[in-house]
Design a protein around this motif. Structure first.
Motif, short mmCIF file in Angstrom:
data_model
loop_
_atom_site.label_atom_id
_atom_site.label_comp_id
_atom_site.label_asym_id
_atom_site.label_seq_id
_atom_site.Cartn_x
_atom_site.Cartn_y
_atom_site.Cartn_z
N VAL A 249 10.57 -6.87 7.55
CA VAL A 249 9.88 -7.30 6.26
C VAL A 249 8.79 -8.08 6.49
CG1 VAL A 249 10.51 -7.99 4.01
CG2 VAL A 249 12.20 -6.93 5.30
N ILE A 250 8.81 -9.23 7.26
CA ILE A 250 7.63 -10.05 7.27
C ILE A 250 6.42 -9.20 7.73
CG2 ILE A 250 6.68 -11.97 8.52
CD1 ILE A 250 8.32 -12.71 6.45
N SER A 251 6.56 -8.29 8.57
CA SER A 251 5.59 -7.50 9.26
C SER A 251 5.01 -6.55 8.20
CB SER A 251 5.96 -6.49 10.36
OG SER A 251 5.14 -5.77 10.89
N ALA A 252 6.05 -5.98 7.32
CA ALA A 252 5.28 -5.19 6.21
C ALA A 252 4.55 -5.87 5.22
CB ALA A 252 6.54 -4.49 5.51
N PHE A 253 5.14 -7.39 5.07
CA PHE A 253 4.13 -8.20 4.19
C PHE A 253 2.87 -8.48 4.80
CE2 PHE A 253 3.45 -12.93 3.24
CZ PHE A 253 3.04 -12.68 2.13
N ILE A 254 2.87 -8.75 5.84
CA ILE A 254 1.47 -9.17 6.57
C ILE A 254 0.43 -8.06 6.65
CG2 ILE A 254 0.38 -9.87 8.64
CD1 ILE A 254 2.75 -11.63 8.88
N LYS A 255 1.10 -6.81 6.86
CA LYS A 255 0.35 -5.57 7.09
C LYS A 255 -0.17 -4.95 5.69
CE LYS A 255 2.25 -4.35 11.66
NZ LYS A 255 3.08 -3.40 12.45
N SER A 256 0.69 -5.28 4.76
CA SER A 256 0.21 -4.95 3.38
C SER A 256 -0.97 -5.94 2.87
CB SER A 256 1.48 -5.18 2.38
OG SER A 256 2.34 -4.26 2.63
N MET A 257 -0.97 -7.00 3.23
CA MET A 257 -2.09 -7.96 3.17
C MET A 257 -3.42 -7.46 3.83
SD MET A 257 -0.49 -11.80 2.55
CE MET A 257 0.14 -12.13 4.21
N ARG A 258 -3.02 -7.30 5.09
CA ARG A 258 -4.20 -6.88 5.92
C ARG A 258 -4.78 -5.65 5.38
NH1 ARG A 258 -1.58 -6.62 11.16
NH2 ARG A 258 -2.14 -8.93 11.18
N GLY A 259 -3.94 -4.74 5.25
CA GLY A 259 -4.51 -3.41 4.23
C GLY A 259 -5.19 -3.43 2.89
N SER A 260 -5.36 -4.77 2.50
CA SER A 260 -6.03 -4.86 1.19
C SER A 260 -5.17 -4.31 0.07
CB SER A 260 -7.26 -4.58 1.21
OG SER A 260 -8.05 -5.38 2.05
N ASP A 261 -3.71 -4.24 -0.03
CA ASP A 261 -2.76 -3.59 -0.81
C ASP A 261 -2.07 -4.84 -1.64
OD1 ASP A 261 -1.18 -2.33 -2.64
OD2 ASP A 261 -1.02 -0.36 -1.37
N PRO A 262 -2.71 -5.43 -2.46
CA PRO A 262 -1.92 -6.68 -3.18
C PRO A 262 -0.60 -6.12 -3.83
CG PRO A 262 -3.67 -6.09 -4.49
CD PRO A 262 -4.00 -5.31 -3.13
N ASP A 263 -0.32 -4.83 -4.27
CA ASP A 263 0.69 -4.41 -4.76
C ASP A 263 1.95 -4.45 -3.87
OD1 ASP A 263 -0.53 -4.06 -7.44
OD2 ASP A 263 -1.85 -2.42 -6.28
N ALA A 264 1.72 -3.70 -2.74
CA ALA A 264 2.65 -3.83 -1.74
C ALA A 264 3.08 -5.14 -1.34
CB ALA A 264 2.18 -2.85 -0.77
N ALA A 265 2.04 -5.84 -0.87
CA ALA A 265 2.34 -7.31 -0.63
C ALA A 265 3.13 -7.98 -1.43
CB ALA A 265 0.72 -8.00 -0.34
N LEU A 266 2.84 -8.05 -2.89
CA LEU A 266 3.80 -8.65 -3.61
C LEU A 266 5.13 -8.12 -3.57
CD1 LEU A 266 1.34 -8.76 -6.89
CD2 LEU A 266 2.14 -10.58 -5.65
N LEU A 267 5.34 -6.90 -3.45
CA LEU A 267 6.50 -6.20 -3.51
C LEU A 267 7.45 -7.13 -2.28
CD1 LEU A 267 7.89 -2.50 -4.06
CD2 LEU A 267 8.40 -3.96 -1.85
N TRP A 268 6.82 -7.06 -1.13
CA TRP A 268 7.44 -7.39 0.19
C TRP A 268 7.60 -8.71 -0.04
CZ3 TRP A 268 10.05 -3.91 2.48
CH2 TRP A 268 9.40 -2.68 2.70
#
Length: 448
Positions: A249-268
């Protein structure tokens, strides 16, 4: 030939009573134990070899082991890693070798929570697994490549079970309503309730069945979504702070931020937070991210995260969630650059590969009388005394050529940094190691 199954008491939890007895009753994991798969064929022919069953809770690991117990002609022994010591394991292995030698009968040893075995316990199994007298089936919710002895892994088939789908869970729930071991058709439940239970179970059949049983105990014989809503309000979030789910889950959070997707990053991020994680852990990850993945593309990102963190410490939860969200959105939308990370790696590599890192005389300070006579500080040019505060000079160790460790990207503020550095480096490296003698004004500035 199936072995007789012990009678399960009606007082046992529904998930236990309804455990599948055959592969035909097993729901889900079709790519692993569906018709024609290698593992199913091996189980049906009683030719199974050692296997490590890995997956989240409630995905069928223990159930699969019990199905094997029902169909195998081998002796089946079950132990729990929490309560079994080396002495017990050695005794089981010794008995298994006798069974194989005297009766030509193999032993299937099922170890639940095998990741809890220490190295000594795992090593005790190796000889018997190696010679085939013991067919090991280990179940673990952790990543077996991290938590299970590499020697055992190399002698076993690793089987990865996935969280069950909504359709799989709904099928299991409907079977519970009709099966004589379950509600035997005496409980009426709206489809909307079954679907809601399947959603909140988060891929875990055990949670789904236990939730259905609790709902039946609370809401009566006819269950609608309205009278079950209080019970079904809270979704179960699978998140083990020390296990694989944490890292996934932490990996998904970081990769969402790195991928410039704030919506996915917020969800994780909020999944992590609502699972009980310390908010400071999230701030630490975002602070690292602000340097590692944003860097000089937006130098304000690190300041922003630290300011949000400080505001959180002043306010606390629940209002502190605003600062978490604010920081998460900011670093997610910020221009990205890993130039700092690459520069760190390149400079460290140069240090390890260089035979010597001797400081040139012109870069040495001369605070003590006599050092300047030895050449310390001679030919150093004080940049502030020159146009643009840049001069032709070599700032690298003796014998090392100029190198470009930091290569700015063309994104955000770093594009400006790139242009400024290109102009500076063109002047710095214009005349190699040739130095101009220092002026009188420079002498007081040596070493600054």
């Amino acid at each position: 030939m199936a072995k007789p199954t012990a009678e399960v008491p009606t007082s046992a939890p529904l998930a236990y009573r309804l455990r599948p007895r055959t592969l035909d009753e097993f729901v889900g994991q079709n790519d692993i134990v569906g018709p024609g798969t290698t593992l199913r064929t091996a189980i049906e022919k009683d030719e199974l070899r050692s296997a490590i069953l890995s997956g989240p809770p409630g995905t069928g690991k223990t159930t699969l082991a019990h199905v094997i117990a029902n169909v195998t002609e081998a002796q089946f022994v079950q132990v729990n890693a929490v309560t079994s010591g080396v002495k017990e394991l050695k005794a089981i292995c010794a008995e298994a070798e006798k069974m194989l030698t005297n009766l030509k009968q193999r032993t299937v040893l099922f170890v639940d929570e095998i990741h809890r075995f220490n190295r000594g316990q795992q090593d005790a199994l190796l000889p018997s697994v190696e010679n085939g007298s013991v067919i090991l089936i280990g179940a673990t919710t952790q990543n077996p490549y991290f938590d299970v002895n590499a020697a055992l892994i190399s002698r076993s088939q690793v089987v990865l079970l996935k969280p069950l789908s909504i359709e799989d869970l709904t099928t299991i729930l409907k079977r519970a309503l009709e099966d004589e071991r379950g509600f035997d058709g005496k409980l009426k439940v709206d489809d909307a309730v079954l679907e809601r239970i399947a959603h909140i179970a988060n891929g875990d059949a055990r949670i789904a069945l236990n939730t259905l049983e609790l709902t039946a105990m609370t809401a009566g014989k006819k269950i609608t979504l309205a009278n079950a809503e209080k019970i079904l309000r809270q979704k179960s979030l699978r998140y083990d702070k020390s296990g694989e789910d944490h890292y996934n889950v932490i990996s998904a959070f970081i990769k969402s931020m790195r991928g410039s997707d704030p919506d996915a990053a917020l969800l994780w991020m909020f999944r992590i937070l609502e699972s009980g994680e310390d908010p400071r852990f999230l701030f630490r990850r975002m602070a690292i991210f602000a340097s590692e993945d944003v860097g000089n593309a937006d130098p304000r990102a690190l300041q922003f995260v630290i300011s949000a963190w400080q505001a959180f410490e002043l306010v606390g939860l629940p209002e502190g969630e605003f600062f978490l969200a604010h920081a998460c959105v900011y670093v997610s939308q910020a221009p990205k650059s890993n130039a700092i990370t690459r520069a760190m790696g390149a400079s460290k590599k140069a240090i390890h590969e260089s035979p010597t890192l001797e400081v040139p005389n012109h870069l040495r300070n001369a605070p003590v009388k006599g050092m300047k006579q030895q050449g310390y500080g001679v030919d150093y040019q004080y940049p502030h005394n020159h146009p643009g505060a840049v001069v032709a000079a070599n700032y690298f160790p003796i014998g090392m050529q100029h190198q470009n460790f930091y290569e700015p990207s063309d994104r955000g503020f770093e594009a400006e940094v790139r242009d400024r550095l290109r102009a500076a480096k063109a002047k710095i490296r214009d005349s190699g190691d040739v130095m101009v003698a220092t002026t009188q004004e420079d002498e007081g500035s040596v070493g600054r």
